[in-house]
Scaffold this active site. Structure first.
Site, PDB file in Angstrom:
ATOM      1  N   ARG A 232      35.373  47.086  34.949  1.00  0.00           N
ATOM      2  CA  ARG A 232      34.690  46.513  33.781  1.00  0.00           C
ATOM      3  C   ARG A 232      33.787  47.571  33.176  1.00  0.00           C
ATOM      4  O   ARG A 232      33.305  48.468  33.870  1.00  0.00           O
ATOM      5  CB  ARG A 232      33.889  45.283  34.187  1.00  0.00           C
TER       6      ARG A 232
ATOM      7  N   ASN B 130      42.797  21.071  42.675  1.00  0.00           N
ATOM      8  CA  ASN B 130      42.143  20.724  43.946  1.00  0.00           C
ATOM      9  C   ASN B 130      40.670  20.385  43.759  1.00  0.00           C
ATOM     10  O   ASN B 130      40.160  19.443  44.351  1.00  0.00           O
ATOM     11  CB  ASN B 130      42.305  21.868  44.952  1.00  0.00           C
TER      12      ASN B 130
ATOM     13  N   TYR C  21      45.482  35.436  33.635  1.00  0.00           N
ATOM     14  CA  TYR C  21      44.070  35.038  33.594  1.00  0.00           C
ATOM     15  C   TYR C  21      43.803  34.136  32.388  1.00  0.00           C
ATOM     16  O   TYR C  21      43.310  33.022  32.532  1.00  0.00           O
ATOM     17  CB  TYR C  21      43.204  36.297  33.524  1.00  0.00           C
TER      18      TYR C  21
HETATM   19  N1  LIG Z   1      31.398  38.072  34.934  1.00  0.00           N
HETATM   20  C1  LIG Z   1      31.840  37.776  33.734  1.00  0.00           C
HETATM   21  O1  LIG Z   1      31.544  38.495  32.777  1.00  0.00           O
HETATM   22  C2  LIG Z   1      32.693  36.564  33.502  1.00  0.00           C
HETATM   23  C3  LIG Z   1      33.117  36.304  32.183  1.00  0.00           C
HETATM   24  C4  LIG Z   1      33.893  35.191  31.952  1.00  0.00           C
HETATM   25  C5  LIG Z   1      34.216  34.318  32.972  1.00  0.00           C
HETATM   26  N2  LIG Z   1      33.803  34.572  34.240  1.00  0.00           N
HETATM   27  C6  LIG Z   1      34.215  33.632  35.294  1.00  0.00           C
HETATM   28  O2  LIG Z   1      33.156  33.400  36.209  1.00  0.00           O
HETATM   29  C7  LIG Z   1      33.688  33.245  37.512  1.00  0.00           C
HETATM   30  C8  LIG Z   1      32.989  34.225  38.462  1.00  0.00           C
HETATM   31  O3  LIG Z   1      33.226  35.539  38.015  1.00  0.00           O
HETATM   32  P1  LIG Z   1      32.544  36.816  38.693  1.00  0.00           P
HETATM   33  O4  LIG Z   1      32.288  37.789  37.614  1.00  0.00           O
HETATM   34  O5  LIG Z   1      31.447  36.375  39.566  1.00  0.00           O
HETATM   35  O6  LIG Z   1      33.779  37.386  39.528  1.00  0.00           O
HETATM   36  P2  LIG Z   1      33.918  37.669  41.096  1.00  0.00           P
HETATM   37  O7  LIG Z   1      35.261  38.252  41.319  1.00  0.00           O
HETATM   38  O8  LIG Z   1      32.736  38.433  41.581  1.00  0.00           O
HETATM   39  O9  LIG Z   1      33.834  36.216  41.714  1.00  0.00           O
HETATM   40  C9  LIG Z   1      34.937  35.391  41.926  1.00  0.00           C
HETATM   41  C10 LIG Z   1      34.852  34.832  43.317  1.00  0.00           C
HETATM   42  O10 LIG Z   1      35.939  33.942  43.539  1.00  0.00           O
HETATM   43  C11 LIG Z   1      36.490  34.208  44.808  1.00  0.00           C
HETATM   44  N3  LIG Z   1      37.891  33.754  44.792  1.00  0.00           N
HETATM   45  C12 LIG Z   1      38.938  34.283  44.107  1.00  0.00           C
HETATM   46  N4  LIG Z   1      40.050  33.570  44.345  1.00  0.00           N
HETATM   47  C13 LIG Z   1      39.697  32.570  45.193  1.00  0.00           C
HETATM   48  C14 LIG Z   1      40.409  31.504  45.806  1.00  0.00           C
HETATM   49  N5  LIG Z   1      41.715  31.322  45.594  1.00  0.00           N
HETATM   50  N6  LIG Z   1      39.732  30.674  46.646  1.00  0.00           N
HETATM   51  C15 LIG Z   1      38.406  30.847  46.883  1.00  0.00           C
HETATM   52  N7  LIG Z   1      37.684  31.828  46.327  1.00  0.00           N
HETATM   53  C16 LIG Z   1      38.321  32.678  45.483  1.00  0.00           C
HETATM   54  C17 LIG Z   1      36.339  35.687  44.998  1.00  0.00           C
HETATM   55  O11 LIG Z   1      36.428  36.097  46.345  1.00  0.00           O
HETATM   56  C18 LIG Z   1      34.950  35.923  44.392  1.00  0.00           C
HETATM   57  O12 LIG Z   1      33.930  35.755  45.348  1.00  0.00           O
HETATM   58  C19 LIG Z   1      35.191  33.474  37.417  1.00  0.00           C
HETATM   59  O13 LIG Z   1      35.829  32.227  37.372  1.00  0.00           O
HETATM   60  C20 LIG Z   1      35.352  34.204  36.111  1.00  0.00           C
HETATM   61  O14 LIG Z   1      36.595  33.936  35.525  1.00  0.00           O
HETATM   62  C21 LIG Z   1      33.061  35.681  34.517  1.00  0.00           C
END
Ligand SMILES: NC(=O)c1ccc[n+]([C@@H]2O[C@H](COP(=O)([O-])OP(=O)(O)OC[C@H]3O[C@@H](n4cnc5c(N)ncnc54)[C@H](O)[C@@H]3O)[C@@H](O)[C@H]2O)c1
Length: 306
Positions: A181, A94, A140
């Site tokens: 975490r 999307n 994931y």
């Molecule tokens: N924090 C880390 O260490 C880390 C490491 C590797 C990758 N990431 C990636 O970074 C991104 C953000 O991670 P984060 O740590 O902020 O996690 P987080 O869970 O705080 O943020 C993810 C956000 O996506 C939203 N979301 C989930 N499914 C959704 C959907 N179907 N439609 C709309 N919104 C949706 C959630 O409500 C949340 O606000 C993610 O894609 C994650 O895979 C994060």
């Protein structure tokens, strides 16, 4: 547009983009994110918040898309694994479809989990990974791998301007206190005076990047010339054992909590560390915030929450 903009990383990214003078559309279904994370931005006329699930198409007008939407910690992404894969895969389709219609630049928040349990240390972008396709983490890991495939196919097939960033463990204020975490777990346990749970013997290592360093790099990657697609590792290469992290947090919180050892969960990697040579070359970037300083800021946030 920032999908997942009300999550941990997304909310910091929205703040940064506003500070840089952009108009920001934050799209989130609040699965793991919360309005509280962006409440302070709502009065800014350049900020808009939209409740939307990216597994459904969206029609808006934007010129850059940061695709962060996806639950990111095992407790959250294993809660509804089918929805996790849908968010990564249908969500990517999307977002890419939107970028194609608008001829917008699009950045994917990928993850070090695409390397699985690696045999190579540190992991360069050329390492193809060792991922279990049928385990509890696969929704994931494989979802994110498929999203990368889609990004590169849209680039090859439709000449879309893409950027793929592989994020390694990042921590900081607005992490979820109960997401399981390691950083948030240890801080919450230390602040509550509960035992600090270490899975395994604590000799497995991790590297931890402070959120401000990560956001700096992400914005830098979006600004690279169109020929640059990534994938590019972003993280902090300094390694600590889990035991060292626990001891660091005990010192900073002045907690009397004890260490408690439990068996390792399935597919938990023993070691993970980014090779950030490419980020240094392309962005002139490397992390600047030491673990001690980042932990202090994060502990202050969690204290406030408690
Ligand atoms: N924090 C880390 O260490 C880390 C490491 C590797 C990758 N990431 C990636 O970074 C991104 C953000 O991670 P984060 O740590 O902020 O996690 P987080 O869970 O705080 O943020 C993810 C956000 O996506 C939203 N979301 C989930 N499914 C959704 C959907 N179907 N439609 C709309 N919104 C949706 C959630 O409500 C949340 O606000 C993610 O894609 C994650 O895979 C994060």
């Amino acid at each position: 547009m920032v999908s997942g903009g009300s999550g941990f990383l997304g909310s910091h990214l929205c703040e940064r983009l506003l500070a840089d003078g952009h108009d920001v559309l934050c799209v989130d279904n609040f699965f793991t994110g919360s309005k509280a994370n962006v409440a302070h931005l709502l009065k800014d006329p350049h900020f808009e918040l939209m409740r939307h699930d990216i597994t459904f198409p969206i029609y808006v007008e934007v010129d850059e898309i940061y695709n962060l939407a996806c639950p990111a910690s095992p407790v959250h992404y294993q809660f509804d694994p089918v929805q996790t894969t849908k968010t990564s895969v249908h969500g990517a389709i999307n977002m890419l479809g939107l970028a194609k219609r608008l001829k917008a630049k699009i950045l994917q928040a990928s993850t070090s989990e695409v390397y699985g349990d690696p045999e190579v240390h540190p992991q360069p972008e050329s390492y193809l990974g060792r991922v279990n396709p049928v385990g509890p983490r696969s929704c994931y890991d494989e979802g994110k791998r498929c999203a990368e495939t889609l990004f590169f196919d849209y680039w090859r097939q439709h000449r879309l301007r893409i950027k793929v960033v592989r994020i390694f463990n990042t921590y900081g204020p607005r992490m979820h206190p109960n997401d399981g975490r390691v950083v948030s777990n240890f801080i919450m346990q230390a602040l509550r005076g509960e035992d600090i749970t270490i899975y395994g013997d604590g000799t497995q290592t991790r590297s931890f990047c402070y959120v401000d360093d990560l956001i700096e790099a992400m914005v830098g990657v979006m600004a690279t010339p169109d020929e640059f697609t990534g994938p590019i590792n972003i993280g902090n290469p300094q390694e600590f054992t889990i035991r060292e992290l626990a001891e660091h947090i005990l010192r900073l919180t002045e907690s009397r909590s004890k260490l408690a050892f439990k068996p390792l969960p399935a597919d938990d990697p023993k070691q993970r560390r980014p090779d950030i040579g490419l980020a240094k070359d392309v962005l002139g970037w490397s992390p600047t915030i030491e673990l001690g300083e980042g932990l202090e800021r994060t502990i202050r946030y969690f204290r406030g929450k408690l």
